[in-house]
Design an enzyme around this catalytic site. Structure first.
Site, short mmCIF file in Angstrom:
data_model
loop_
_atom_site.label_atom_id
_atom_site.label_comp_id
_atom_site.label_asym_id
_atom_site.label_seq_id
_atom_site.Cartn_x
_atom_site.Cartn_y
_atom_site.Cartn_z
NE ARG A 2 -3.42 -0.60 2.37
CZ ARG A 2 -4.05 -1.23 3.68
NH1 ARG A 2 -3.76 -0.36 4.54
NH2 ARG A 2 -4.64 -2.29 3.67
NE ARG A 6 -7.07 5.11 3.99
CZ ARG A 6 -7.51 3.99 4.67
NH1 ARG A 6 -8.79 4.35 5.16
NH2 ARG A 6 -7.07 2.98 5.00
NE ARG A 15 -9.52 8.12 -2.80
CZ ARG A 15 -10.73 7.86 -2.82
NH1 ARG A 15 -11.43 9.09 -3.63
NH2 ARG A 15 -11.51 7.67 -1.92
CG ASP A 51 -10.10 -1.90 -3.78
OD1 ASP A 51 -11.00 -2.86 -3.81
OD2 ASP A 51 -9.52 -1.39 -2.87
CE1 TYR A 129 -13.54 -6.77 1.89
CE2 TYR A 129 -11.84 -8.17 0.87
CZ TYR A 129 -12.11 -7.38 1.66
OH TYR A 129 -11.07 -6.72 2.41
#
EC number: 4.1.1.37
Length: 332
Positions: A2, A6, A15, A51, A129
């Site tokens: 990653r 953020r 973003r 993603d 998911y």
């Protein structure tokens, strides 16, 4: 792990203008987010911003990213008949053309500076998911399928494998120079369920992607498997057809090396929370990690992704320490 994220103020700025999956569908935005960490840190590779859940989306499922909560599926798979709602996996590469465009654009902008890594989620992780409808601490609904609907579970895992293979081959055709498969939810399965419902598909992805690259006249690329909390399956993962096995921070490096043998490269495995430590302590922990893994067939990395509240300066301290101690190791 990653790289774009953020924890970077410039990431949050880029973003802020649009929702998460709209960003994923913009090749220009993905390229920019992939390059941001490289402007700050002397990293040795870039991983494309995307993603893992773009694959269920391409199969026709609606997914949104809810701020503060994570991914949310409006209509998760509940019954066996829900599998009929999924699109033919053959459409996935055309549905995900925007990922390929992002890879090509980023590869051009990198201009050979560092290699570019493509990635995808492994079948079991994607299945969790799609059934849970989002994140879960137990994966109880997905595991219920494994016990109550084993046949339908295999059917879904086959669909996902059939979708992933051309998607990963397409990433290489677009310019990816290595591929990483994330089995992020391996730890929710014990050894028996893992060897029945995860490992066969992990193997199948590697085998079929390699065959697909050959068929397409493309050069082979290194493939990385990262099965978080899958320490019970390290030996099997080392023989699953991947050049690199990623490790989380719960694994002892010397034990991992013993299990996987000398021909597989290991990647990992500093606890991401170690980046909350002082820069001096980060240096000490990196030195310990590099000593434990040794200088051969090893890629220094974190044992999982960075968290949003991490100080970019400490990320820089980690990268610098890796380079500094790597040079010392090689000299000795």
């Amino acid at each position: 792990m990653r790289q774009a994220g953020r924890y970077l103020p410039e990431f949050r700025e880029t973003r802020a203008a649009q929702d998460f999956f709209s960003t994923c569908r913009s090749p220009e935005a993905c390229c920019e987010l992939t390059l941001q960490p490289l402007r700050r840190f002397p990293l040795d590779a870039a991983i494309i911003f995307s993603d893992i859940l773009v694959v269920p989306q391409a199969l026709g499922m609606e997914v949104t990213m809810v701020p503060g909560k994570g991914p949310s599926f409006s209509e998760p798979l509940r019954e066996e008949r829900d599998l009929e709602r999924l699109r033919d996996p053959a459409v996935v590469p055309s549905e995900l053309g925007y990922v390929f465009q992002a890879i090509t654009l980023t590869r051009q902008r990198l201009a050979g500076r560092v290699p570019l890594i493509g990635f995808a989620g492994a079948p079991w992780t994607l299945m969790t998911y799609m059934i849970e409808g989002g994140g879960s601490s137990t994966m109880a609904q997905a595991k219920r399928w494994l016990y109550q609907r084993p046949q339908a579970s295999h059917q879904l895992l086959h669909i996902l494998t059939d979708a992933l293979v051309p998607y990963l081959v397409g990433q290489v055709a677009a310019g990816a120079q290595a591929l990483q498969l994330f089995e992020s939810h391996a730890g929710h399965l014990g050894p028996q369920l893992f060897s029945k419902f995860a490992l066969p598909y992990i193997r199948d992805v590697a085998k079929r992607v390699k065959a697909g690259l050959q068929e397409a006249g493309l050069a082979p690329v290194p493939m990385i498997i990262f099965a978080k909390d899958g320490h019970f399956a390290l030996e099997e993962l080392a023989q699953a057809g991947y050049e690199v096995v990623g490790l989380d921070w719960t694994v002892v490096p010397k034990k991992a090396r013993k299990l996987v043998g000398k021909t597989v490269t290991l990647q990992g495995n500093l606890d991401p929370c170690a980046l909350y430590a002082s820069e001096e302590e980060i240096g000490r922990l990196v030195q310990q990690m590099l000593d434990d893994f040794g200088p051969r067939r090893y890629i220094a990395n974190l044992g999982h992704g960075l968290y949003p509240d991490m100080d970019p300066e400490h990320v820089g301290a980690f990268v610098d320490a890796v380079h500094r101690y790597s040079r010392l190791l090689r000299q000795n």
